[in-house]
Design a protein around this motif. Structure first.
Motif, PDB file in Angstrom:
ATOM      1  N   LEU A   1       9.896  -0.092  18.384  1.00  0.00           N
ATOM      2  CA  LEU A   1       8.676  -0.829  18.082  1.00  0.00           C
ATOM      3  C   LEU A   1       7.804  -0.046  17.115  1.00  0.00           C
ATOM      4  O   LEU A   1       7.604   1.141  17.261  1.00  0.00           O
ATOM      5  CB  LEU A   1       7.876  -1.091  19.361  1.00  0.00           C
ATOM      6  N   ASP A   2       7.335  -0.763  16.156  1.00  0.00           N
ATOM      7  CA  ASP A   2       6.525  -0.115  15.139  1.00  0.00           C
ATOM      8  C   ASP A   2       5.077  -0.538  15.326  1.00  0.00           C
ATOM      9  O   ASP A   2       4.646  -1.566  14.837  1.00  0.00           O
ATOM     10  CB  ASP A   2       7.050  -0.535  13.764  1.00  0.00           C
ATOM     11  N   ILE A   3       4.361   0.233  16.098  1.00  0.00           N
ATOM     12  CA  ILE A   3       2.949  -0.057  16.329  1.00  0.00           C
ATOM     13  C   ILE A   3       2.173   0.965  15.516  1.00  0.00           C
ATOM     14  O   ILE A   3       2.359   2.170  15.691  1.00  0.00           O
ATOM     15  CB  ILE A   3       2.574   0.098  17.827  1.00  0.00           C
TER      16      ILE A   3
ATOM     17  N   LYS B   1      13.023   3.798   7.562  1.00  0.00           N
ATOM     18  CA  LYS B   1      14.427   3.390   7.468  1.00  0.00           C
ATOM     19  C   LYS B   1      14.581   1.903   7.125  1.00  0.00           C
ATOM     20  O   LYS B   1      15.453   1.538   6.336  1.00  0.00           O
ATOM     21  CB  LYS B   1      15.076   3.729   8.812  1.00  0.00           C
ATOM     22  N   THR B   2      13.736   1.065   7.714  1.00  0.00           N
ATOM     23  CA  THR B   2      13.912  -0.383   7.511  1.00  0.00           C
ATOM     24  C   THR B   2      13.797  -0.733   6.026  1.00  0.00           C
ATOM     25  O   THR B   2      14.651  -1.422   5.470  1.00  0.00           O
ATOM     26  CB  THR B   2      12.863  -1.170   8.329  1.00  0.00           C
ATOM     27  N   ALA B   3      12.742  -0.240   5.394  1.00  0.00           N
ATOM     28  CA  ALA B   3      12.568  -0.554   3.967  1.00  0.00           C
ATOM     29  C   ALA B   3      13.700   0.053   3.144  1.00  0.00           C
ATOM     30  O   ALA B   3      14.019  -0.455   2.064  1.00  0.00           O
ATOM     31  CB  ALA B   3      11.219  -0.042   3.480  1.00  0.00           C
TER      32      ALA B   3
ATOM     33  N   GLY C   1       0.801  -1.235   0.000  1.00  0.00           N
ATOM     34  CA  GLY C   1       0.000   0.000   0.000  1.00  0.00           C
ATOM     35  C   GLY C   1       0.826   1.274   0.000  1.00  0.00           C
ATOM     36  O   GLY C   1       0.276   2.367   0.149  1.00  0.00           O
ATOM     37  N   TYR C   2       2.126   1.155  -0.196  1.00  0.00           N
ATOM     38  CA  TYR C   2       2.959   2.361  -0.212  1.00  0.00           C
ATOM     39  C   TYR C   2       3.066   2.895  -1.630  1.00  0.00           C
ATOM     40  O   TYR C   2       3.417   2.177  -2.559  1.00  0.00           O
ATOM     41  CB  TYR C   2       4.359   2.075   0.329  1.00  0.00           C
ATOM     42  N   THR C   3       2.779   4.159  -1.773  1.00  0.00           N
ATOM     43  CA  THR C   3       2.822   4.749  -3.103  1.00  0.00           C
ATOM     44  C   THR C   3       4.043   5.636  -3.297  1.00  0.00           C
ATOM     45  O   THR C   3       4.603   5.721  -4.382  1.00  0.00           O
ATOM     46  CB  THR C   3       1.556   5.601  -3.347  1.00  0.00           C
TER      47      THR C   3
END
Ligand code: AMP
Length: 509
Positions: free
Chosen positions: A306-308, A51-53, A20-22
């Motif tokens: 943490l990525d919430i 950053k992770t991607a 879903g990332y544009t």
């Protein structure tokens, strides 16, 4: 800019689109093309920036050619905590769904045999915390000679947690000819020096001023008597429109106490800290992510990075000891364009810590009142209060205020000379006993391996008499390692920290 213009392959682009990332985030826009060129990257970026991607996506493409040999991973990603490592692994699964990359996740608290099997299969991507990786390395279960890409993530956190000696040992075993991607939220001089050593002609990518707090976070700070903090927290929780929240404590024993107290008062609260078993940590986290737990009381070690999704609130039950941690804590909210709220409860003796934070973030945290709680002032270094608050929040009209965050600052900031010295703070908790290392599997049960590095047969660690154990290994954290902030009452060895030379630990006659 679009993802298509970054040079990523069609299968990766498809996985990104399905997620879903544009539009790439700034760090992705800047770092991905450099990674794809094979250059080293020195990235200064906080979590929450995508950053992770920015390293996972190009790595998938770079590693798509070739195959890993048994126990010889082709890439290595070092993360300071198990949760972060697990999150990176999730990212590889999401974005690498159209590739056949083998992944191994080496983190503490999980059984060795499963991890050994993953290594045996041949790992294109190895994601690890430093302590567990070294354990495997010392067991002879892994060779790092084939690592072509190294990622050191959250380097400042590694430093903070005392992992840098482990990281240095690991990097020393890697081939010098490799691509290195080095990320840190902040670039203190020690980290810069480390980057200079590990990186070769890197391209520097900075997406936010070091240690700046996101503009999407509405911050507030209330100075309240220590003994009123729990009541103040409850009042804030009731007052705010909370979807989900993390409450940070400096000490893990407070995590359990506070969670118990919140539950007793009818709140849906869970706890997360470094002394919990890995399955319990994962289960709590999953429940929090799924919304089954609304309020997570946590220590820094368990919660960093943490990525919430869309977390609405962060509460600091204590002012963090390190100003950088403030930025990381509140950075759990206000992510990916959402607005978040953070509230810090400071006791009168925490003026110095607050001042250090405000210096780092370059702005004063707006002072707020908590309904029904006395607002006080920070103490001067002589222990006296520099002016009192105006009594209990909302008491000027003898009714409880319903709007803490909208109030103007009530107390002037403490004078610089008035701040209590850090040294004057009560001793932090001393380092806790680290989690016991996972028992070694008997060598006979391990599958035969080849190639095997030349090494002296090691005596079984467990069989050693305690005084002969090498303190720098046996006391190491992150199997899982513990955060320095999470300490027990045992004083650390003076002057030597973790690194007591082995000869000092030998028994004397
Ligand atoms: P990170 O900084 O890697 O922890 O990522 C923070 C959050 O941003 C995660 O929830 C990601 O899934 C999300 N994210 C990463 N890249 C993008 C993007 N290009 N557009 C929107 N969200 C993203």
């Amino acid at each position: 800019m679009s993802f298509e213009s970054l040079g990523l392959s069609a299968p990766v682009l498809q996985a990104v689109a399905e997620k879903g990332y544009t539009t790439p985030t700034l760090i992705q826009e800047k770092a991905i093309p450099i990674c794809l060129m094979g250059r080293d990257v020195l990235g200064c970026a906080q979590t929450g920036t995508g950053k992770t991607a920015s390293f996972v996506l190009p790595m998938i493409d770079i590693l798509s050619e070739g195959r890993a040999k048994a126990r010889m991973p082709r890439s290595l990603i070092l993360e300071p905590t198990r949760e972060l490592a697990a999150q990176v692994a999730e990212n590889f699964e999401i974005y690498g769904k159209y590739h056949k990359l083998n992944m191994a996740l080496l983190i503490g608290g999980v059984s060795f045999p499963d991890q050994e099997r993953a290594l045996e299969r041949g790992a294109d991507v190895l994601i690890a915390t430093p302590g567990r990786l070294l354990d495997h390395f010392e067991r002879g279960g892994i060779l790092l000679n084939d690592v072509k890409i190294l990622v050191i993530d959250e380097a400042d956190r590694m430093l903070d947690m005392g992992f840098i000696p482990d990281v240095e040992r690991i990097v020393a075993t890697l081939p010098p000819l490799r691509q290195t991607l080095f990320f840190s939220a902040t670039m203190p001089p020690e980290i810069k020096r480390l980057a200079d050593r590990f990186l070769s002609n890197p391209k520097e990518v900075t997406v936010a001023p070091p240690a700046s707090a996101s503009k999407n976070i509405v911050q507030g700070l209330a100075v309240v008597p220590e003994e009123d903090k729990r009541e103040a927290l409850r009042a804030l929780i009731k007052e705010q429109d909370i979807k989900n929240a993390i409450v940070f404590c400096n000490r893990k024993k407070d995590v359990a106490i506070l969670q118990g107290s919140l539950k007793k008062h009818g709140f849906n609260a869970g706890a997360l800290h470094g002394d919990m078993s890995q399955p319990a940590r994962m289960e709590t986290l999953e429940k929090f992510k799924q919304g089954e737990i609304q309020i997570l009381v946590a220590s820094d070690v368990a919660a960093r990075g943490l990525d919430i999704v869309a977390m609405s609130h962060v509460f600091n039950f204590d002012v963090p000891f390190s100003p950088e941690d403030y930025v990381h804590r509140i950075g759990r909210t206000g992510r990916a364009g959402n607005t978040g709220h953070s509230f810090t409860l400071a006791s009168p003796d925490e003026g110095g810590l607050v001042e250090a934070i405000e210096k780092l973030i370059g702005t004063e945290i707006p002072r707020v009142e908590v309904p029904g709680i006395e607002t006080v002032a920070f103490e001067a270094s002589d222990g006296r209060r520099r002016g009192r608050g105006r009594g209990r929040g909302g008491s000027s009209s003898s009714s409880r205020s319903r709007s803490s965050s909208s109030r103007p600052p009530r107390e002037p900031r403490p004078e610089a000379e008035a701040r209590p010295e850090r040294e004057a703070r009560p001793e932090r908790e001393a380092r806790p006993e680290r989690e016991a290392r996972a028992p070694r599997e008997p060598r006979a049960e391990r599958p035969p391996r080849q190639p095997r590095p030349e090494r002296e047969p090691r005596p079984e660690r467990e069989a050693r008499p305690p005084r002969e154990r090498r303190p720098e290994r046996s006391d190491r954290a992150d199997r899982p390692r513990q955060d320095r902030r999470e300490r027990d009452d045992t004083p650390a060895p003076m002057g030597l920290g973790d690194h007591v030379p082995a000869f000092l630990a030998r028994p004397t006659r």
